[in-house]
Design an enzyme around this catalytic site. Structure first.
Site, PDB file in Angstrom:
ATOM      1  N   SER A  91      35.231 -45.747   8.346  1.00 57.34           N
ATOM      2  CA  SER A  91      34.253 -44.688   8.106  1.00 57.34           C
ATOM      3  C   SER A  91      33.144 -44.742   9.166  1.00 57.34           C
ATOM      4  O   SER A  91      33.413 -44.540  10.345  1.00 57.34           O
ATOM      5  CB  SER A  91      33.703 -44.810   6.684  1.00 57.34           C
ATOM      6  N   ASP A 121      41.803 -37.055   3.409  1.00 55.99           N
ATOM      7  CA  ASP A 121      40.453 -37.615   3.291  1.00 55.99           C
ATOM      8  C   ASP A 121      39.566 -36.693   2.449  1.00 55.99           C
ATOM      9  O   ASP A 121      39.512 -35.484   2.672  1.00 55.99           O
ATOM     10  CB  ASP A 121      39.841 -37.788   4.682  1.00 55.99           C
ATOM     11  N   HIS A 166      39.899 -41.120   1.475  1.00 52.15           N
ATOM     12  CA  HIS A 166      39.037 -41.884   2.383  1.00 52.15           C
ATOM     13  C   HIS A 166      39.282 -43.388   2.253  1.00 52.15           C
ATOM     14  O   HIS A 166      39.228 -44.123   3.235  1.00 52.15           O
ATOM     15  CB  HIS A 166      37.569 -41.560   2.089  1.00 52.15           C
TER      16      HIS A 166
END
Length: 802
Positions: free
Chosen positions: A670, A743, A777
């Site tokens: 991330s 995601d 994610h």
């Protein structure tokens, strides 16, 4: 010559790894043995500490689970067949044990191939409700704790699309359940539905700053399907499975009983819906009913909230954070902004908190005004409550004591501190259940109690303090002095006897629960005895190292060395650094460390720890502070600080003599992936890097990202300088880009990796992109995670070790 070498490497990499038909792979045995383990159960205890519930779930999901039908609407991801979030992680088995015994009772009568979630103890803690998801829908089940017997109460017609669908009535014999409407319309097939016209959105000229949200509604078909999926009828279901309609169909978004059980607060979503914000900013209405479902009062109506001022301290106009006061039978409390929700407005008080007594015939009473944004209240009794306010821009938080029975009294300031200063953290006030079953301040002889994590310059020493409610002075009741273990203090179980619930772990001892008597030296009673599932790495070297950045800022990281590494010969190992940048407003807080080398070593796909078994040194959770003091924002010097953090980490491990500084890789997930791409772009410190599920073009997140509150048009140079995509021509270091195909995180669209890869490939950079099917994610499927570990291992063996 250098450019020719890069080109040759890229050509070799591309031809050797053009694996469009690659099937799932598994990592080498050293890593697979650690990754393919059996997860210990999670633990839930009743407040009397008589029984515990042990919940077992699979270590990973399967790809088949991620391949279920899914609709993405209004910020939700829903399985339209089963009517529950498609991202739900299920429990597969339940056991019950008396805490003072050792025998585990298998809960009998559980459904076959159980998929359990939404677990909740009844108010008297004699029953436990849970949901089970079948192939066709969600059922309500209940367990009798004493007999460990489960039974089904409803068919698979529960609606869990908005989260937990159950609320216990105060009588312990009934449960309020969201059910699918009897005459629910069929969903519209978006693939077959012919559009009747274009999708049109308008702006009225109002300034607003919204983040880049995922899974929003896009058209009228989406609106219709969203309404169909979210609509529920409320039923009152008894413990024999008898169901009675409580409220007709509506878009129910939250149901909460008053502490005395005589009132029920229900919030429903209203129209119009939005195409630019998720459902938590749709219009909503909150109504109070009596326990029989009769309307008492409409207590709040919030309009559509598409327009928000700039800044993390911005909030909506009108009532917010409405809840029941825990120390009163039926009193609401809520906050309202006095600055119109706009942090740019200069006002003496930011928020005002009100209380409102049932049956709500009188006007709400002003409870307190806060200088900063209201942060919450911990209720105690008629004369004691703890209030907090905070301001993100300065990282300031204030804590006050109040007398709820004397509203004209000025709140008394207890603490005024930097929220990021972990060394000065006074702890959290201990709470206990009151006569209503709600948590309130634990008060004894005019003293409250603080439980703290105990981070200091010398290490971590969790504590329990007495807090005098008159003088605000604290005195130590207990301080953990372990130097080879970590003790987490969970709760005070008996104030008189001095019994507390703790969890203790070490590098090689799995976290387990104990009762400690703080009035008796070395009095420790084991509750659980979970074994270490990672025996193969119990002999690795682990330590927290502390070092300094060149500007004097203190940094730290947890260093791992392979088992049997000769600390005297000091073979030069390749080094892996895993990190995640964090923003600070002062150097003192940035230099503090919460790392503890005595924490249990728990390897998982979100770090590089696995590779200590493959002959690498690993610096995990390395400090990467980004500091902006005073009027300077952290991101004004983001790149410089990023590179300085990395250089300091490499130099620190190199000075210890363990590594070859020319063989260092960096990785992150991330915002850590964003960090990785920037480090490879703007420095020559690394041989390669691994970036997972990141965002690389900040112009695609123009209204702020991470901790950046300014928009693109205010500081375009910051957005451009910080965007690896904008600087792709400078990136010539081998990089592995990984992203989940689905995601769901705001800003980190899969498109970010795809476009960045295309830019790097076109510009001749040695880069490999891996898109994991069906993953969000965070990654969940066993097949994908094992393949990810294989990809990372192959990449590191090629570009770092060899």
């Amino acid at each position: 010559m250098k450019n020719i070498l890069y080109l040759l490497l890229f050509i070799a990499f591309s031809t050797a790894n053009a694996q469009e038909n690659l099937t799932y792979q598994k990592p080498p045995k050293e890593i697979l043995d650690l990754a393919d383990y059996e997860r210990a159960p999670s633990v839930s205890m009743d407040t009397k500490k008589e029984y515990m519930l042990l919940s077992y779930r699979n270590t990973y999901k399967t790809l088949d689970e991620l391949s279920q039908e899914e609709m993405r609407l209004g910020g939700l991801r829903i399985n339209p067949v089963t009517n529950i979030s498609s991202s739900t992680t299920y429990i597969s088995n339940l056991k019950i044990r008396k805490i003072k015994g050792t025998a585990e009772m298998q809960v009998s009568g559980l459904p076959e191939n159980a998929k359990i979630t939404n677990i909740a103890w009844s108010p008297n803690e004699q029953k436990i409700s849970f949901s089970n998801t079948t192939n066709t829908g969600v059922e309500l089940w209940v367990i009798d704790v004493a007999s460990a017997q489960a039974k089904r109460l409803t068919d698979a017609t529960v609606n869990s699309n908005m989260g937990n669908p159950f609320s216990w009535f105060k009588d312990n014999n009934h449960i309020l359940v969201k059910m699918l409407p009897k005459n629910r319309p069929a969903l519209i097939d978006v693939k077959k539905d012919m559009p009747l016209g274009p999708t049109v959105s308008t702006a009225d000229g109002s300034v607003s700053q919204n983040r880049t949200y995922q899974d929003l509604l896009k058209n009228k078909t989406d609106e219709t399907n969203f309404e169909t999926l979210v609509s529920s009828e409320l039923y009152k279901v008894d413990l024999n499975g008898n169901a009675k309609l409580f409220k007709e169909a509506n878009l129910y978004a939250g149901e909460t009983f008053s502490p005395d059980g005589n009132y029920l607060m229900i919030t429903t979503l209203e129209k119009p819906f939005s195409y630019i914000v998720p459902l938590n900013r749709f219009p909503n209405k909150t109504v109070i009913y009596d326990a029989d479902g009769k309307v008492i009062k409409v207590v709040n109506e919030s309009p559509l909230n598409e327009i928000m001022p700039k800044g993390f301290m911005a909030t909506k106009k009108g009532k917010r954070s409405m809840n029941w006061r825990a120390d009163a039978p039926a009193t609401l409390y809520y906050a309202e902004a006095l600055d119109e929700g706009n942090p740019a407005n200069e006002v003496p008080f930011r928020d005002e908190v009100f209380t409102w007594d049932a049956p709500f015939n009188q006007a709400p009473k002003s409870f307190v005004k806060t200088v900063q944004r209201y942060g919450g209240i911990t209720w105690g009794n008629a004369t004691t409550a703890i209030l907090s306010d905070y301001w993100y821009d300065t990282r300031n938080e204030k804590t006050y004591m109040m007398n709820p029975s004397a509203l004209n009294e000025t709140p008394k300031l207890i603490w005024d501190r930097n929220s990021q200063d972990i060394y000065s953290d006074p702890g959290t006030f201990e709470t206990i259940k009151n006569q209503y079953g709600r948590y309130v301040l634990a008060i004894d002889n005019n003293k409250a109690f603080l439980i703290g994590k105990g981070f200091t310059k010398e290490g971590q020493f969790p504590f329990i303090d007495n807090f005098d409610l008159k003088t605000f002075k604290t005195t130590h009741l207990y301080r953990s002095n372990y130097k080879d273990k970590v003790e987490a203090i969970y709760s005070i179980e008996d104030l008189k006897k001095g019994e507390v619930l703790v969890q203790i772990q070490s590098k090689t001892e799995y976290p387990n629960y104990f009762f400690r008597n703080i009035k008796k030296k070395n009095s420790l009673t084991a509750i659980t005895a979970f074994k270490n599932p990672f025996e193969s790495i119990k002999n690795i070297h682990k330590e927290v190292i502390k070092y300094q950045r060149k500007d004097g800022v203190g940094l730290s990281g947890t260093l791992y060395l392979p088992a049997n590494y000769d600390m005297k010969k000091k073979e030069k190992l390749p080094l892996l650094i895993w990190a995640y940048p964090e923003e600070f407003k002062d150097k003192n807080s940035a230099g503090q460390s919460s790392a503890n080398s005595n924490e249990f070593t728990f390897p998982y796909y979100g770090s590089f720890v696995y590779w200590v078994t493959r002959g690498y040194a690993v610096l995990d959770d390395a400090s990467f502070p980004i500091i902006g003091e005073g009027t300077t924002e952290p991101n004004d010097t983001f790149i410089t600080q990023l590179v300085d953090n990395a250089a300091a980490a490499i130099n620190a491990v190199d000075k210890l003599g363990y590594i070859n500084p020319k063989k260092v890789a960096v990785g992150g997930h991330s915002y850590g992936a964003f960090m990785t791409a920037n480090l490879l772009t703007h420095s020559n410190l690394f041989a390669c890097g691994i970036a997972r599920s990141g965002a690389y073009n900040r112009t695609l997140t123009p209204f702020g990202f991470q901790s950046e509150q300014r928009n693109y048009w205010e500081v375009p140079q910051i957005y451009n300088e910080m965007s690896p995509f904008m600087n792709a021509s400078k990136m010539k270091t081998p990089m592995l880009l990984v992203h989940g195909e689905a995601d769901n995180n705001p800003g980190t669209f899969t498109l970010q990796t795809e476009r960045y890869f295309q830019a790097l490939k076109g510009l001749g950079a040695p880069v490999r992109m891996v898109l994991l099917p069906k993953e969000s994610h965070g990654y969940a499927a066993k097949e994908n995670i094992l393949h990810l570990l294989w990809e990372q291992d192959q990449f590191l063996e090629k570009y770092l070790k060899n």
